[in-house]
Write a protein that holds these residues in place. Structure first.
Motif, mmCIF file in Angstrom:
data_model
loop_
_atom_site.group_PDB
_atom_site.id
_atom_site.type_symbol
_atom_site.label_atom_id
_atom_site.label_comp_id
_atom_site.label_asym_id
_atom_site.label_seq_id
_atom_site.Cartn_x
_atom_site.Cartn_y
_atom_site.Cartn_z
ATOM 1 N N GLY A 18 2.141 -13.792 -11.150
ATOM 2 C CA GLY A 18 2.170 -13.736 -9.696
ATOM 3 C C GLY A 18 2.637 -12.385 -9.181
ATOM 4 N N PHE A 19 3.710 -11.867 -9.782
ATOM 5 C CA PHE A 19 4.171 -10.526 -9.397
ATOM 6 C C PHE A 19 3.117 -9.468 -9.733
ATOM 7 C CE2 PHE A 19 8.464 -12.526 -9.729
ATOM 8 C CZ PHE A 19 8.885 -12.238 -8.435
ATOM 9 N N ALA A 20 2.414 -9.657 -10.851
ATOM 10 C CA ALA A 20 1.365 -8.712 -11.224
ATOM 11 C C ALA A 20 0.235 -8.709 -10.190
ATOM 12 C CB ALA A 20 0.814 -9.058 -12.605
ATOM 13 N N LEU A 21 -0.078 -9.876 -9.632
ATOM 14 C CA LEU A 21 -1.121 -9.941 -8.596
ATOM 15 C C LEU A 21 -0.748 -9.084 -7.394
ATOM 16 C CD1 LEU A 21 -2.014 -13.761 -8.544
ATOM 17 C CD2 LEU A 21 -3.226 -11.906 -9.701
ATOM 18 N N VAL A 22 0.499 -9.199 -6.952
ATOM 19 C CA VAL A 22 0.950 -8.420 -5.795
ATOM 20 C C VAL A 22 0.895 -6.920 -6.113
ATOM 21 C CG1 VAL A 22 2.876 -7.995 -4.220
ATOM 22 C CG2 VAL A 22 2.403 -10.329 -5.015
ATOM 23 N N ILE A 23 1.316 -6.545 -7.312
ATOM 24 C CA ILE A 23 1.278 -5.128 -7.700
ATOM 25 C C ILE A 23 -0.166 -4.631 -7.766
ATOM 26 C CG2 ILE A 23 1.782 -3.510 -9.561
ATOM 27 C CD1 ILE A 23 4.233 -5.226 -10.207
ATOM 28 N N PHE A 24 -1.056 -5.440 -8.344
ATOM 29 C CA PHE A 24 -2.459 -5.047 -8.466
ATOM 30 C C PHE A 24 -3.094 -4.826 -7.099
ATOM 31 C CE2 PHE A 24 -4.823 -5.278 -12.587
ATOM 32 C CZ PHE A 24 -3.713 -5.202 -13.417
ATOM 33 N N VAL A 25 -2.862 -5.746 -6.160
ATOM 34 C CA VAL A 25 -3.509 -5.608 -4.853
ATOM 35 C C VAL A 25 -2.942 -4.414 -4.092
ATOM 36 C CG1 VAL A 25 -1.969 -7.156 -3.562
ATOM 37 C CG2 VAL A 25 -4.360 -6.890 -2.853
ATOM 38 N N LEU A 26 -1.656 -4.109 -4.292
ATOM 39 C CA LEU A 26 -1.070 -2.925 -3.652
ATOM 40 C C LEU A 26 -1.650 -1.641 -4.246
ATOM 41 C CD1 LEU A 26 2.677 -3.976 -3.270
ATOM 42 C CD2 LEU A 26 1.000 -3.648 -1.445
ATOM 43 N N VAL A 27 -1.813 -1.619 -5.572
ATOM 44 C CA VAL A 27 -2.439 -0.454 -6.198
ATOM 45 C C VAL A 27 -3.867 -0.291 -5.698
ATOM 46 C CG1 VAL A 27 -3.237 0.504 -8.403
ATOM 47 C CG2 VAL A 27 -0.972 -0.559 -8.246
ATOM 48 N N TRP A 28 -4.570 -1.395 -5.539
ATOM 49 C CA TRP A 28 -5.953 -1.343 -5.046
ATOM 50 C C TRP A 28 -6.026 -0.650 -3.686
ATOM 51 C CZ3 TRP A 28 -8.985 -6.206 -3.056
ATOM 52 C CH2 TRP A 28 -10.265 -5.821 -2.653
ATOM 53 N N VAL A 29 -5.201 -1.103 -2.733
ATOM 54 C CA VAL A 29 -5.333 -0.571 -1.366
ATOM 55 C C VAL A 29 -4.651 0.783 -1.205
ATOM 56 C CG1 VAL A 29 -5.505 -2.911 -0.441
ATOM 57 C CG2 VAL A 29 -3.280 -1.776 -0.500
ATOM 58 N N LEU A 30 -3.605 1.042 -1.990
ATOM 59 C CA LEU A 30 -2.882 2.313 -1.836
ATOM 60 C C LEU A 30 -3.482 3.446 -2.668
ATOM 61 C CD1 LEU A 30 0.821 1.020 -1.879
ATOM 62 C CD2 LEU A 30 -0.566 1.634 0.109
ATOM 63 N N HIS A 31 -4.036 3.100 -3.826
ATOM 64 C CA HIS A 31 -4.577 4.140 -4.707
ATOM 65 C C HIS A 31 -6.095 4.292 -4.565
ATOM 66 C CE1 HIS A 31 -5.022 6.739 -8.172
ATOM 67 N NE2 HIS A 31 -5.885 5.885 -8.725
ATOM 68 N N TYR A 32 -6.811 3.175 -4.590
ATOM 69 C CA TYR A 32 -8.266 3.239 -4.565
ATOM 70 C C TYR A 32 -8.841 3.200 -3.141
ATOM 71 C CZ TYR A 32 -8.300 2.445 -9.620
ATOM 72 O OH TYR A 32 -8.122 2.563 -10.975
ATOM 73 N N SER A 33 -8.076 2.703 -2.200
ATOM 74 C CA SER A 33 -8.579 2.588 -0.830
ATOM 75 C C SER A 33 -7.804 3.541 0.088
ATOM 76 C CB SER A 33 -8.481 1.145 -0.352
ATOM 77 O OG SER A 33 -9.190 0.961 0.859
ATOM 78 N N ASP A 34 -7.687 3.195 1.360
ATOM 79 C CA ASP A 34 -7.126 4.104 2.366
ATOM 80 C C ASP A 34 -5.698 3.778 2.766
ATOM 81 O OD1 ASP A 34 -9.606 5.483 2.535
ATOM 82 O OD2 ASP A 34 -10.382 3.892 3.836
ATOM 83 N N GLY A 35 -5.011 2.975 1.977
ATOM 84 C CA GLY A 35 -3.631 2.654 2.301
ATOM 85 C C GLY A 35 -3.515 1.535 3.314
ATOM 86 N N LEU A 36 -2.370 1.474 3.972
ATOM 87 C CA LEU A 36 -2.073 0.417 4.938
ATOM 88 C C LEU A 36 -1.669 1.025 6.274
ATOM 89 C CD1 LEU A 36 0.041 -1.906 2.606
ATOM 90 C CD2 LEU A 36 -2.266 -2.388 3.448
ATOM 91 N N ALA A 37 -2.208 0.477 7.345
ATOM 92 C CA ALA A 37 -1.850 0.889 8.706
ATOM 93 C C ALA A 37 -2.348 -0.183 9.647
ATOM 94 C CB ALA A 37 -2.450 2.260 9.046
ATOM 95 N N TRP A 38 -2.034 -0.025 10.919
ATOM 96 C CA TRP A 38 -2.527 -0.966 11.938
ATOM 97 C C TRP A 38 -3.204 -0.127 13.030
ATOM 98 C CZ3 TRP A 38 -2.096 -6.135 10.910
ATOM 99 C CH2 TRP A 38 -2.602 -7.006 11.880
ATOM 100 N N ASP A 39 -4.387 0.400 12.674
ATOM 101 C CA ASP A 39 -5.072 1.348 13.547
ATOM 102 C C ASP A 39 -6.512 0.964 13.850
ATOM 103 O OD1 ASP A 39 -6.116 1.677 11.043
ATOM 104 O OD2 ASP A 39 -5.663 3.817 10.864
#
Length: 278
Positions: A18-39
């Motif tokens: 379960g913790f690995a899932l959270v880490i994986f999805v964060l790596v996906w959006v922060l490393h491979y995608s455009d990060g996180l924002a509310w824009d």
């Protein structure tokens, strides 16, 4: 608990995964995608997979098996109900924010809403989940509901919870595939780019996590004992805590009933022995 070592293995595996899932999805959006924002852009959309996997997969999975943890069996049933409901409430809040993020992103980019199978199934599951959550509060937390009604509804409550959780797993897989097809154009998804392989691995981990949670939740030997059994265990074990008598005598386990029968037989034998000596 029967098979405690086996239970501990599956529990630790589920928690680590379960913790690995959270880490994986964060790596996906922060490393491979455009990060996180509310824009209103892609960073806002990225909140959707992060919050869904964190809330609707990981936290919801823990909520399903929280009654199975033997360390909580000394806690009162009412306290466990509040913990169970609190985890569901946390997952609900995260899911609602995730839906707001994706609708806001679609509206800002002039993308049509609710046209894909992923969106149809996903919104249906969210609506049914919220309905079950509200209904469960009425049935199991408010004292106005008769015990007979609670007992009758419990099989439906358990089945629908597992069914919705399985639907969440399937919907996540559909959403991941849809996102990768749209996002990976150069290089294409079909050419096995690093992001595609990484996120496909995330999908496999989600399936395995769901399987572990369902296995833990469906093993009869790992079920929380009835409150009367726990109360007897506490009294004989010297524990000062006692659980509220929420179950009737008909809820006694087979072990308890056999023990009662054995005590009655011993009493009859003692009486017969006393008569023979008189």
């Amino acid at each position: 608990m029967e098979g405690f070592k086996s239970f501990l293995f599956f529990l630790v595996s589920a928690l680590l995964l379960g913790f690995a899932l959270v880490i994986f999805v964060l790596v996906w959006v922060l490393h491979y995608s455009d990060g996180l924002a509310w824009d209103g852009g892609n960073p806002e959309f990225n909140w959707h997979p992060v919050l869904i996997i964190t809330g609707f997969v990981f936290i919801e999975g823990i909520a399903i098996i929280v009654y199975r943890l033997p360390w909580t069996w000394r806690c009162s049933k009412l306290l466990m109900k509040f913990i169970h409901a609190g985890l569901h409430l946390t997952a609900t809040v995260l899911v609602i924010v995730a839906l707001v993020a994706v609708f806001d992103f679609h509206n800002a980019k002039k993308i049509p809403n609710m046209y894909s199978l992923h969106s149809w199934v996903g919104l249906t599951i969210v609506i049914l989940f919220v309905f079950q959550f509200v209904a469960s509060i009425v049935v199991y937390l408010l004292p106005i509901t008769p015990v007979s009604v609670r007992a009758a509804v419990m099989p439906i409550h358990v089945y629908s919870g597992l069914l919705l959780f399985g639907g969440v797993i399937g919907t996540c897989l559909m959403g991941i595939t849809e996102k990768l097809i749209f996002a990976l154009r150069n290089p294409a998804y079909s050419t096995f780019p690093p992001q595609g392989v990484f996120v496909n691995t995330l999908g496999l981990l989600i399936v395995i996590f769901g399987g572990l949670i369902m296995w833990i939740a469906t093993r009869p030997a790992w079920k929380r004992p009835p409150e009367v059994a726990l109360k007897d265990q506490h009294s004989f074990g010297g524990s000062s805590g006692s659980a509220p008598p929420e179950y009737s005598k008909s809820d006694k386990s087979d072990v308890e009933l056999n023990s009662d029968a054995a005590r009655k037989r011993n009493l009859k034998l003692d009486e017969a022995g006393q008569r023979s000596t008189m």
